[in-house]
Design an enzyme around this catalytic site. Sequence first.
Site: not given
Ligand code: GLY
Length: 292
Positions: A151, A168, A178-179, A181, A202, A204
């Site tokens: 990200t 990201t 999918r969402v 962090d 990292g 998420g």
């Molecule tokens: N840190 C971004 C994600 O895993 O979506």
Amino acid sequence: MNRVLLTATWNFGRLAVERAFNMLELGASALDALETGINAVEMDESVQSVGYGGLPNRAGYVELDAAIMDARGHRSGAVAALRGFRRPISVARRVMEVLPHALLVGEGAAEFAREQGFEEEETLSPEASEQWLQWRETQAPPADVEDSHDTVGMIIWTPDTIVVGCSTSGLKWKYPGRVGDSPIVGAGLYADEEVGAAVATGNGDEISRVALCSRVVFLMERGMSAQEACDEAIRYLMRKRTDASGTPPHAAVLAVRADGNFGVSASYAKFPYALHDGQSLTMGEREALEPE
Ligand code: GLY
């Protein structure tokens, strides 16, 4: 320029910080500078984990997540699983400024972006499309799952402002919808005017499970330095979510306290970040914390 601190994740954080600092020098607000810095990474086709050029989900669609937070007034806006717009941080900012809502997802986020006059564009780059077509042949789970969701996260601090944002395309080949962090306040970013701000990168799913950034800010509120708070929050993640083989989830966090004190921590080695103190820009590299 004095009394300013800018920091951003990864090697592409250099581009974000350079662009943002140029804007500040021209007299732009911290929010404008943050948006411009993150836009630069979103529009860089060579970055395969952010904006245009990001790798798609398993169905071949690029779904983008982004959020922005202004510590003053505790304001935030976010979009998730947004298709068809290359600069999700700008749409997230508009959510913050125009709507009473904190987060829009999917088609609702796209409808809002259209309404606000953002241009609908192709978000799947030729290179990303090629990689997806290759992946589709085998549909193998990504072997490098811990390395495919970098990200861009940035914090800009001045004595009277703290703003934080992130953007990201998330985990490559992710399940549609999918969402991670990044658009979740408290997980991928958090800011409190009286305390400071944090932003994460990292895995998420794992970062969300421990609400990483709200933990960092909470620990600073309890009196820790930014460095102590980052280390303690990453240790917490490692304690809670290291898998049976002893591998911790990949995560890194940057934080700036309301007095300008800076911290960075990571669960894996050589996490690069950019830091500008108003005089010069340096690239740092953070070693992994040792498991307890
Ligand atoms: N840190 C971004 C994600 O895993 O979506």
